[in-house]
Design a protein around this motif. Sequence first.
Motif, PDB file in Angstrom:
ATOM      1  N   PHE A 150       0.871  -1.230  -0.121  1.00 10.71           N
ATOM      2  CA  PHE A 150       0.017  -0.093   0.012  1.00 10.71           C
ATOM      3  C   PHE A 150       0.892   1.324   0.035  1.00 10.71           C
ATOM      4  O   PHE A 150       2.113   1.312   0.403  1.00 10.71           O
ATOM      5  CB  PHE A 150      -0.817   0.077   1.098  1.00 10.71           C
ATOM      6  N   VAL A 151       0.172   2.303  -0.257  1.00 11.84           N
ATOM      7  CA  VAL A 151       1.053   3.579  -0.495  1.00 11.84           C
ATOM      8  C   VAL A 151       0.445   4.515   1.009  1.00 11.84           C
ATOM      9  O   VAL A 151      -0.621   4.479   1.100  1.00 11.84           O
ATOM     10  CB  VAL A 151       0.718   4.494  -1.650  1.00 11.84           C
ATOM     11  N   SER A 152       1.362   4.977   1.558  1.00 14.37           N
ATOM     12  CA  SER A 152       1.096   5.622   2.910  1.00 14.37           C
ATOM     13  C   SER A 152       0.598   7.285   2.326  1.00 14.37           C
ATOM     14  O   SER A 152       0.377   7.631   1.169  1.00 14.37           O
ATOM     15  CB  SER A 152       2.332   6.021   3.422  1.00 14.37           C
ATOM     16  N   VAL A 157       5.662   4.221  -0.651  1.00 15.67           N
ATOM     17  CA  VAL A 157       5.387   2.921  -0.295  1.00 15.67           C
ATOM     18  C   VAL A 157       6.276   2.572   0.830  1.00 15.67           C
ATOM     19  O   VAL A 157       7.464   2.616   0.676  1.00 15.67           O
ATOM     20  CB  VAL A 157       5.610   1.793  -1.534  1.00 15.67           C
ATOM     21  N   TYR A 191      -1.913   0.096  10.941  1.00 15.97           N
ATOM     22  CA  TYR A 191      -1.423  -0.608   9.778  1.00 15.97           C
ATOM     23  C   TYR A 191      -0.280  -1.615   9.884  1.00 15.97           C
ATOM     24  O   TYR A 191       0.112  -2.599   9.416  1.00 15.97           O
ATOM     25  CB  TYR A 191      -0.837   0.309   8.592  1.00 15.97           C
ATOM     26  N   THR A 282      -2.606   1.484  -4.501  1.00 17.80           N
ATOM     27  CA  THR A 282      -2.966   0.713  -3.457  1.00 17.80           C
ATOM     28  C   THR A 282      -3.929  -0.340  -3.800  1.00 17.80           C
ATOM     29  O   THR A 282      -3.937  -1.442  -3.908  1.00 17.80           O
ATOM     30  CB  THR A 282      -3.404   1.080  -2.195  1.00 17.80           C
TER      31      THR A 282
END
Length: 335
Positions: A150-152, A157, A191, A282
């Motif tokens: 996933f991308v923050s 990433v 997360y 994501t």
Amino acid sequence: MGETGAANAPGPYDEEQLFDLKAAPRLVPQTYPGVWPPDSVVVAADRMWKVVDRYGSALAWAQTPPVRLGVCRVRSVLAADRKDSSAVQLNRLAEREKCASIDARAPVLAIGSNAAPAQLRHKFRDRPETLFVPSIRARVRGVAVGYTPFVSQFGYVPATAYPDRDAEAVLAVQFLDDRQLAELDESESPYYRRVWLDAAQGVSVALETGEALAGAYAYVAGGGVLADRAGTPIRMWLPGTDSAAPESGLNQADLMASLHADPEINPPADGAPGDLSGAELTAAIGRCGRLRPDNPFFDLPDEMGSVPRRYGSMLPAGAPDDARAPAPGELAGEM
């Protein structure tokens, strides 16, 4: 033994890249995981110190006799302090800065941007407490560093740890006080989990100070690990390593370029790939199965919110059952 002189003083650092808040990956996401120091250091809000051995000489992996961290010495590396070559014991520096002792802190592997002083300063910039983080380089076996699927919110990433019995890397172990640990727990939740890694998971941690730690915490992401089409985790390039080596992994810029160029993740529109947002990227990663969903480290107990395992309460790895950590100052007479 007395303090050594300028011959062992640290060399110049690129302070703009290494220490400046504007260089934090939160602000410059394509640089994630940021610039890591080439030495073991102590990071504070307005300065940084290089960690040396108990006699003031540079650390040298196999050559440095193992000692407890608190009796090592430190020297400032910033230009304003460079004329001062004196070295002070780390325990005494913590006391002078009115910070928690080294023995009261918890060891945490910094696998991503937390190893970058600029990122630490950015994360703790608005906190009333004093920033003081010993960040000690370590040879870590049994842990590989990959990317989350996933991308923050900051546009990069992030990193995650996963088991690999053949992996060996130089990472930072940061020694955090209770408040710092709680702050990181909050910033990494929901997360990530904070899990304990030790010999039971096939993990060993050897500090640059010569000491073998009994274990360390690591923040491990849920959802698995970003992978290639064959299901093999994509390694993250670690600052300070040879980027041309086949096993070096991908840096953030190359990773993002490869994901955006993948026609399954980002189907061309009008003959050219579009520019996906973090949320879109994501979703596409999950839809295309570009991840390995299992990560045994994530299945370990989450110790967020629990009383932390402190450095001072742990025996060094391989110590006899009747061994114990020396109390702060107990070895001061040998300095």
